[in-house]
Design an enzyme around this catalytic site. Structure first.
Site, mmCIF file in Angstrom:
data_model
loop_
_atom_site.group_PDB
_atom_site.id
_atom_site.type_symbol
_atom_site.label_atom_id
_atom_site.label_comp_id
_atom_site.label_asym_id
_atom_site.label_seq_id
_atom_site.Cartn_x
_atom_site.Cartn_y
_atom_site.Cartn_z
ATOM 1 N N SER A 41 -36.329 -31.758 31.855
ATOM 2 C CA SER A 41 -36.196 -33.201 31.662
ATOM 3 C C SER A 41 -36.250 -33.550 30.170
ATOM 4 O O SER A 41 -35.431 -33.079 29.400
ATOM 5 C CB SER A 41 -37.277 -33.919 32.476
ATOM 6 O OG SER A 41 -37.054 -35.291 32.557
ATOM 7 N N ASP A 129 -31.550 -33.881 42.713
ATOM 8 C CA ASP A 129 -32.112 -34.609 41.572
ATOM 9 C C ASP A 129 -31.424 -35.971 41.447
ATOM 10 O O ASP A 129 -30.217 -36.047 41.210
ATOM 11 C CB ASP A 129 -31.899 -33.799 40.293
ATOM 12 C CG ASP A 129 -32.666 -34.356 39.097
ATOM 13 O OD1 ASP A 129 -33.010 -35.554 39.104
ATOM 14 O OD2 ASP A 129 -32.913 -33.589 38.155
ATOM 15 N N HIS A 162 -36.000 -33.427 41.046
ATOM 16 C CA HIS A 162 -36.302 -33.435 39.615
ATOM 17 C C HIS A 162 -37.678 -32.815 39.428
ATOM 18 O O HIS A 162 -38.699 -33.506 39.305
ATOM 19 C CB HIS A 162 -36.267 -34.874 39.098
ATOM 20 C CG HIS A 162 -36.220 -34.986 37.605
ATOM 21 N ND1 HIS A 162 -35.111 -34.669 36.868
ATOM 22 C CD2 HIS A 162 -37.156 -35.394 36.714
ATOM 23 C CE1 HIS A 162 -35.347 -34.879 35.579
ATOM 24 N NE2 HIS A 162 -36.593 -35.310 35.459
#
Length: 334
Positions: A41, A129, A162
């Site tokens: 991320s 995600d 995610h």
């Protein structure tokens, strides 16, 4: 974790740093040609910034749920609108970002693009995600191809949210929740290190080296605030501590995945450490910190400019801190 919720999260409670003693980083015998970086991320965005800034010294990068270098263009608004999960007509402009990277390289703001030659790049994205769009991660791979030189591999088919996928540590694989480690039956750390350090290696059942705390304040460039926690972590395999020549891997956590938020979950359970034993790698785990001013309540790495306009160049305060820490370990980045 979701950077798109950064403004709303101002109302959330931030984790507080607890004082603890930490030593300096150990000076080790490292092979500077075996330095790589990875991140999840915001850590993925930071990883590509580190790679582009120091590609003449960093030999590879793995990006999990992150986008192309320079995507935010120094703007939180652009970061949220184009670089997270944008509509099809607002995707990152790869051609424009490539031209910007060429200008920065020509000016010396980042390493010469010749430094990318032969570097290994892994771009990974979970099919579940919804925080970062697959097209954004794909743009990260496309940018490396546009700049030329690197060997780019993509992994986009795995059913994971995610999160950082593990064999059995963390929460559910199909949700994105603290500590952002997902029990996916997939050893992402092993896959990352295999991609960046090709060759057979059998991981130990458990890490046998030492996970050490260190004083991050000791490596601040000219004492400037890099918006980091007081304490970071470094994993040192027994062989490296005993004087064998080792490589260096830098593992960057995601938003809300710093030690203040999740304790030692990422640095102990992501899976890097047992592979580090097998591949003779020291693993550096820098730690960011949350703040209201500048606006970063989720302790994201700076990939949009909260630490200064030069945040994604060799002069960026977080990248300069990283160069100082790597040099202290024995693997200079400049």
């Amino acid at each position: 974790m979701a950077t798109s919720a950064i403004v709303a999260s101002l109302l959330a409670t931030m984790g507080c740093s607890s004082p603890q003693s930490a030593a300096a980083l150990p000076g080790l015998k490292l092979d500077p040609s075996r330095t790589t970086v990875s991140g999840l991320s915001s850590g993925a965005y930071m990883a590509t910034q580190a790679h582009m800034a120091f590609s003449d010294h960093i030999a590879g990068v793995a990006l999990l749920a992150g986008g192309p270098y320079g995507c935010a263009q120094g703007s939180l608004e652009v970061a949220l609108s184009r670089c997270m999960n944008p509509a099809a007509d607002t995707l990152p402009d790869v051609d424009g970002l490539a031209e910007s990277a060429r200008r920065k390289a020509a000016s010396g703001a980042i390493a010469p693009l010749s430094g990318l030659a032969g570097d290994r790049v892994l771009v990974m994205h979970g099919s579940l995600d919804t925080t970062v769009g697959a097209a954004v991660s794909a743009a990260g791979a496309s940018l490396y191809r546009a700049l030329g030189g690197a060997v780019v591999e993509e992994d986009f088919e795995r059913e994971m949210a995610h999160t950082f996928p593990t064999l059995a540590a963390g929460g559910a694989c199909k949700t994105s929740e603290s500590p952002y480690l997902g029990q996916c039956g997939f050893d992402a750390a092993g896959a990352i290190l295999q991609a960046l350090y090709p060759g057979d290696a059998a991981a130990a059942e458990a890490a046998t080296g030492e996970l050490r705390r260190f004083d991050q304040k000791a490596y601040l460039p000219e004492g400037k605030d890099a918006m980091l926690a007081d304490t970071g972590y470094v994993y040192v395999p027994k062989a490296c501590a005993a004087g064998e020549t080792c490589g260096l891997h830098i593992a960057l956590h995601g938003c809300q995945q710093n030690a203040d938020a999740v304790g030692e979950a990422f640095v102990r359970d992501a899976g890097y450490n047992r592979w580090a034993d097998a591949r003779r790698l020291v693993v550096l785990y820098p730690q960011s910190r949350a703040s209201y001013a500048p606006l970063n309540p989720k302790a994201c790495w700076d990939w949009w400019g909260y630490s200064g306009t030069d945040y994604d160049t060799r002069q960026g305060v977080q990248l300069r801190w990283l160069a100082n820490a790597a040099a202290a370990l024995g693997a200079p980045l400049e």
